[in-house]
Design a protein around this motif. Sequence first.
Motif, PDB file in Angstrom:
ATOM      1  N   THR A 269       0.828  -1.201   0.000  1.00  0.00           N
ATOM      2  CA  THR A 269       0.000   0.000   0.000  1.00  0.00           C
ATOM      3  C   THR A 269       0.862   1.251   0.000  1.00  0.00           C
ATOM      4  O   THR A 269       0.549   2.239  -0.677  1.00  0.00           O
ATOM      5  CB  THR A 269      -0.953  -0.011   1.207  1.00  0.00           C
TER       6      THR A 269
ATOM      7  N   SER B 149       2.295   1.576  -3.496  1.00  0.00           N
ATOM      8  CA  SER B 149       1.276   2.061  -4.409  1.00  0.00           C
ATOM      9  C   SER B 149       1.060   3.560  -4.257  1.00  0.00           C
ATOM     10  O   SER B 149       0.938   4.288  -5.252  1.00  0.00           O
ATOM     11  CB  SER B 149      -0.039   1.318  -4.166  1.00  0.00           C
TER      12      SER B 149
ATOM     13  N   ASP C 181       4.155   5.395  -5.765  1.00  0.00           N
ATOM     14  CA  ASP C 181       4.134   5.365  -7.227  1.00  0.00           C
ATOM     15  C   ASP C 181       3.053   6.296  -7.774  1.00  0.00           C
ATOM     16  O   ASP C 181       3.274   7.012  -8.762  1.00  0.00           O
ATOM     17  CB  ASP C 181       3.883   3.934  -7.721  1.00  0.00           C
TER      18      ASP C 181
ATOM     19  N   LYS D  94      -3.742   7.738   0.410  1.00  0.00           N
ATOM     20  CA  LYS D  94      -4.138   7.626  -0.993  1.00  0.00           C
ATOM     21  C   LYS D  94      -5.479   8.314  -1.233  1.00  0.00           C
ATOM     22  O   LYS D  94      -5.666   9.029  -2.220  1.00  0.00           O
ATOM     23  CB  LYS D  94      -4.210   6.149  -1.411  1.00  0.00           C
TER      24      LYS D  94
END
Length: 336
Positions: free
Chosen positions: A35, A38, A41, A239
């Motif tokens: 996570t 991710s 990125d 996120k």
Amino acid sequence: MIDFRSDTVTKPTQAMRLAMSNAEVGDDVYGDDPTVNSLQDMAAEMFGFDGALFVSSGTQANLLALMSHCERGDEYLCGQQAHNYKFEGGGAAVLGSIQPQPLNNQADGSILLQDIEAAIKPDDVHFAQTRLLSLENTIGGKILSQDYLAKAQSLAFNRGLKVHLDGARVANAAVAQGIGIADITQYFDSVSICLSKGLCAPIGSILLGDERLISKATRWRKMLGGGMRQAGIIAAAAKLALTEQVDRLADDHHNASTLALLLADMDEFTVDVSAVQTNIVFATLAEHIDPKALALKLANKGIIISPNRQLRLVTHKDISANDISVFVNTVKQIIR
């Protein structure tokens, strides 16, 4: 409670809480938390950088950037009001042996380009070596213009300096101008973005830079005790901060403008309404009002402010338009 002290007091959304409870995790120090990876990125791609590093705070993100750009005995240029100079415990000097060279901030938050040019030290053993220009956007709630950022970048490039952005509230700056965050970050070699202010994540900031800088920052983060293990739990919320909370900042800006107008209409406050560009309102109390007494009476009614002569009132997700009315009406009842 209605809390105007800062947008750092925002609570995570229900979607964030659910994402955190279901987050897939690993050990981020080993680099295998999926996570976190991710998130990093995604952020690098969104904002146009080679890499990103998820860290615990904006203070840590700024410090890692300064220590990755500069060596011991080097110098960075910044504003007198810069957060990484004035409000971060002197970390660059204490932990990085990096000398700050603060310059006057103008009324709009910028630093005069000629002041930056004049502050760059010559190549002489008597001086610290100037390596970096650090800017902040927003600063005191004010937005640095795109034209200014382009000129500052050009100046730095021509003088061999790198440029760092303390972008704790860069999302506010982007939303207020109707542009993307990447339109702002394009002018910088590194950027720190706080995810736990108006973007509502419970913890965390992201540092953006090229591969070399992120590699150095990762090493410094570990040395400074900032390596986290199953950090995917908080990265899951981070996120959502970037994907679901940016556009909503326009509501905070509208509420701040409303608040400024209402306070400016009262004899007990002096407010420069034109200076309210994002989610921060500065309102100066009349001399006959005791800020501490006012803060105490407001607290008794469930409203929290920082008790200063010049009040700094920050709007955020957990302050509604109705809360603005409640605050203003309560203040009127107390002081009149």
